[in-house]
Design a protein around this motif. Structure first.
Motif, PDB file in Angstrom:
ATOM      1  N   TYR A 289     -37.670  11.347  57.931  1.00 34.66           N
ATOM      2  CA  TYR A 289     -38.909  10.731  58.378  1.00 34.66           C
ATOM      3  C   TYR A 289     -38.668   9.985  59.680  1.00 34.66           C
ATOM      4  CZ  TYR A 289     -42.868   7.493  58.304  1.00 34.66           C
ATOM      5  OH  TYR A 289     -43.973   6.755  58.639  1.00 34.66           O
ATOM      6  N   ASP A 290     -39.569  10.117  60.629  1.00 32.79           N
ATOM      7  CA  ASP A 290     -39.455   9.445  61.915  1.00 32.79           C
ATOM      8  C   ASP A 290     -40.641   8.513  62.094  1.00 32.79           C
ATOM      9  OD1 ASP A 290     -39.311   8.612  64.537  1.00 32.79           O
ATOM     10  OD2 ASP A 290     -39.097  10.615  65.381  1.00 32.79           O
ATOM     11  N   PRO A 291     -40.428   7.193  61.932  1.00 29.22           N
ATOM     12  CA  PRO A 291     -41.539   6.255  62.052  1.00 29.22           C
ATOM     13  C   PRO A 291     -42.105   6.151  63.467  1.00 29.22           C
ATOM     14  CG  PRO A 291     -39.469   5.064  61.837  1.00 29.22           C
ATOM     15  CD  PRO A 291     -39.163   6.528  61.630  1.00 29.22           C
TER      16      PRO A 291
ATOM     17  N   PRO B  90     -46.335  10.234  65.559  1.00 29.62           N
ATOM     18  CA  PRO B  90     -47.672  10.113  64.983  1.00 29.62           C
ATOM     19  C   PRO B  90     -47.702  10.694  63.568  1.00 29.62           C
ATOM     20  CG  PRO B  90     -47.782  11.035  67.193  1.00 29.62           C
ATOM     21  CD  PRO B  90     -46.329  11.013  66.792  1.00 29.62           C
ATOM     22  N   GLY B  91     -48.571  10.165  62.754  1.00 30.88           N
ATOM     23  CA  GLY B  91     -48.719  10.642  61.383  1.00 30.88           C
ATOM     24  C   GLY B  91     -48.645   9.495  60.386  1.00 30.88           C
TER      25      GLY B  91
END
Length: 151
Positions: free
Chosen positions: A66-68, A71-72
């Motif tokens: 997961y990449d904080p 966007p998303g």
């Protein structure tokens, strides 16, 4: 009100890297039931819920973590029945070696009755389990900012 009427969240779909690992986490640790599973081409998926109601879909079609910063999804929050249930979830997650953003139950903001625990699933997705009241004695990680916005 809009011409489309009122909307409510039906379920949330998450991309995962290892469906078996995620099923163990969301099922065994967080208590969701597997409502169905399938496979299409190179992708596996599962439908998770409670009392027959769909809550999550897991899609094994991702790589990495997961990449904080992208966007998303910012985080996924679940509401527990009581602060005791939040503490029971915390104990189960600690026993599993889960990564937490803060130690113990924290307030949503300074002086709030609401609060909970903030942690990460096996792919790094940020999760929260909280209650609207019962965390009156918990400290907040920040005096002025909402706790759930900055983990």
């Amino acid at each position: 009100m809009s011409a489309i009427g009122a909307l409510a969240t039906h379920h949330v779909g998450l991309n995962v890297t290892d469906l078996g690992r995620s099923l163990a986490f969301y099922g065994d640790v967080l208590g969701f039931d597997v409502l169905g599973e399938g496979e299409e081409k190179d992708s596996r998926y599962a439908f998770l819920g409670r009392d027959g109601r769909l809550v999550l879909t897991l899609w094994q079609q991702a790589e990495g973590t997961y990449d904080p910063g992208r966007p998303g999804l910012h985080h996924l929050a679940f509401e527990a029945e009581s602060i005791e249930h939040v503490r029971a979830a915390e104990a189960a997650l600690v026993a599993r070696g889960t990564s937490f953003a803060y130690e113990g139950v924290v307030a949503h903001r300074e002086g709030a009755a609401s609060g909970g625990i903030f942690f990460h699933d096996p792919d790094g997705t940020r999760l929260e389990i909280s209650v609207p009241k019962g965390a009156e004695d918990a400290e907040a990680p920040s005096e002025s900012a909402p706790t759930c916005g900055f983990f």
